[in-house]
Design an enzyme around this catalytic site. Structure first.
Site, mmCIF file in Angstrom:
data_model
loop_
_atom_site.group_PDB
_atom_site.id
_atom_site.type_symbol
_atom_site.label_atom_id
_atom_site.label_comp_id
_atom_site.label_asym_id
_atom_site.label_seq_id
_atom_site.Cartn_x
_atom_site.Cartn_y
_atom_site.Cartn_z
ATOM 1 N N ASN A 185 3.365 5.434 -2.561
ATOM 2 C CA ASN A 185 3.530 6.060 -3.883
ATOM 3 C C ASN A 185 4.742 6.976 -3.800
ATOM 4 O OD1 ASN A 185 3.361 7.472 -6.281
ATOM 5 N ND2 ASN A 185 1.612 8.731 -5.637
ATOM 6 N N SER A 196 -1.701 13.263 2.888
ATOM 7 C CA SER A 196 -1.009 13.624 4.127
ATOM 8 C C SER A 196 -1.255 12.615 5.244
ATOM 9 C CB SER A 196 -1.383 15.045 4.564
ATOM 10 O OG SER A 196 -0.947 15.973 3.584
ATOM 11 N N HIS A 246 -4.119 9.320 -10.600
ATOM 12 C CA HIS A 246 -3.616 10.161 -9.508
ATOM 13 C C HIS A 246 -3.874 11.623 -9.866
ATOM 14 C CE1 HIS A 246 -0.974 12.119 -6.662
ATOM 15 N NE2 HIS A 246 -0.977 10.993 -5.978
ATOM 16 N N GLU A 292 -2.172 14.186 -9.551
ATOM 17 C CA GLU A 292 -1.052 14.880 -10.211
ATOM 18 C C GLU A 292 -1.043 14.578 -11.701
ATOM 19 O OE1 GLU A 292 2.017 13.416 -7.612
ATOM 20 O OE2 GLU A 292 1.213 14.615 -5.973
ATOM 21 N N LYS A 330 6.151 8.605 -6.108
ATOM 22 C CA LYS A 330 6.156 9.679 -7.127
ATOM 23 C C LYS A 330 7.516 9.683 -7.830
ATOM 24 C CE LYS A 330 3.095 12.106 -4.022
ATOM 25 N NZ LYS A 330 2.196 13.205 -3.877
ATOM 26 N N GLY A 360 0.038 16.096 -0.194
ATOM 27 C CA GLY A 360 1.300 16.819 -0.056
ATOM 28 C C GLY A 360 1.176 18.152 0.661
ATOM 29 N N GLU A 382 -8.548 10.306 -2.546
ATOM 30 C CA GLU A 382 -7.451 11.224 -2.251
ATOM 31 C C GLU A 382 -7.914 12.661 -2.508
ATOM 32 O OE1 GLU A 382 -3.417 9.078 -2.475
ATOM 33 O OE2 GLU A 382 -3.817 9.960 -4.419
HETATM 34 C C1 PEP Z 1 -0.244 10.602 -2.934
HETATM 35 O O1 PEP Z 1 0.537 11.164 -3.686
HETATM 36 O O2 PEP Z 1 -0.909 9.644 -3.331
HETATM 37 C C2 PEP Z 1 -0.359 11.113 -1.563
HETATM 38 C C3 PEP Z 1 -1.315 10.666 -0.816
HETATM 39 O O3 PEP Z 1 0.591 12.037 -1.183
HETATM 40 P P1 PEP Z 1 0.869 12.574 0.322
HETATM 41 O O4 PEP Z 1 0.777 11.386 1.233
HETATM 42 O O5 PEP Z 1 2.244 13.145 0.267
HETATM 43 O O6 PEP Z 1 -0.163 13.578 0.629
#
Ligand code: PEP
Length: 250
Positions: free
Chosen positions: A10, A213, A95, A97, A12, A173, A167
């Site tokens: 992803n 992460s 997601h 976000e 983003k 992040g 998630e």
């Molecule tokens: C994501 O945005 O789906 C995600 C898992 O981000 P990150 O790997 O940066 O934590």
């Protein structure tokens, strides 16, 4: 039962056209698609060009979002039908976000999934609890509500088309990933909820990805959990080398 692993990037709101095209070429060169399914989720604007320049077959394309509306006067939105019309096969829905910054509700997400399925796309439905909920020990209750309100009302046939991504919001992040115990516990819980609503057979078929992460140095451990079927990778997917290392871990 053994489910094929999936590793999905992803991006983003990152990477411009040239960088993204370079990424595709670098990742494609390092892949052996027998390893697992590899998906990438660029910004809307890049999708048609990238799908055009990409000559390989190992990387599959998805969008990061779609509208919950079918068509019409919704300035700035992109419909599932429009995405499907340019050949996009996957779409991330829900997601954290988007839930946080754009006010997406469980009901809207259910409508987005309907739109995606109606247009022949595979939804990658994201769920996961914020830190405070985890600290209160109420993460299963929280995720159950997300699943119940957005996903668990669909028919067996529709449900069989959905990929789920767990998630935890506190891991996205932040550099702080879920432990293998935390991930396995939640993935098994999600699978048990699907089994309770549908059947164990269906629950065993549905891919449940971990996101938050996930990096080259923790991916292998996370992917060895019984109910973790791969990862949705944010930050670490931007670097082709890191992304490839995560794919190797699957
Ligand atoms: C994501 O945005 O789906 C995600 C898992 O981000 P990150 O790997 O940066 O934590």
């Amino acid at each position: 039962m053994s489910r094929r692993k999936i590793v999905a990037g992803n991006w983003k709101m990152n990477l411009e056209l040239e960088e993204a095209a370079q990424w595709l070429s670098d990742v494609d060169a390092g892949l052996n698609s027998d390893q697992c399914d590899v998906l990438v989720f660029p910004s809307f604007i890049l999708l048609p060009d990238l799908m055009d320049v990409y000559e390989g077959e190992q990387i599959l394309f998805g969008a990061q979002n779609c509208s919950h509306k079918e068509s019409g006067a919704y300035t700035g939105e992109v419909s599932a039908a429009q995405l499907a019309s340019v050949g996009v096969e996957y779409v991330i829905i829900g997601h954290s976000e988007r839930r946080e910054h754009f006010g997406e509700t469980n009901q809207m997400l259910k409508e987005k999934i309907q739109q995606a399925l109606k247009n022949g796309m595979t939804p990658v439905f994201c769920c996961g609890e914020p830190l405070q909920v985890r600290e209160e020990g109420k993460q299963q209750e929280y995720v159950k509500k997300q699943l119940t309100e957005s996903v668990l009302g669909f028919s067996v046939a529709a449900m069989a088309e959905i990929i789920i991504a767990y998630e935890p919001v506190w891991a996205i992040g932040t550099g702080l990933n879920a432990t293998t115990e935390q991930a396995q516990e939640m993935h098994a819980f999600i699978r048990s909820e699907i089994a309770a609503k549908y059947s164990n057979e269906l629950a065993q078929q549905i891919p449940i990805l971990y996101g938050g992460s996930c990096k080259p140095d923790n991916a292998k451990e996370l992917f060895t959990c019984n109910d973790v079927d791969g990862g949705l990778i944010g930050g670490a997917s931007l670097n082709a080398k890191d992304f490839l290392a995560i794919v190797q871990s699957a």
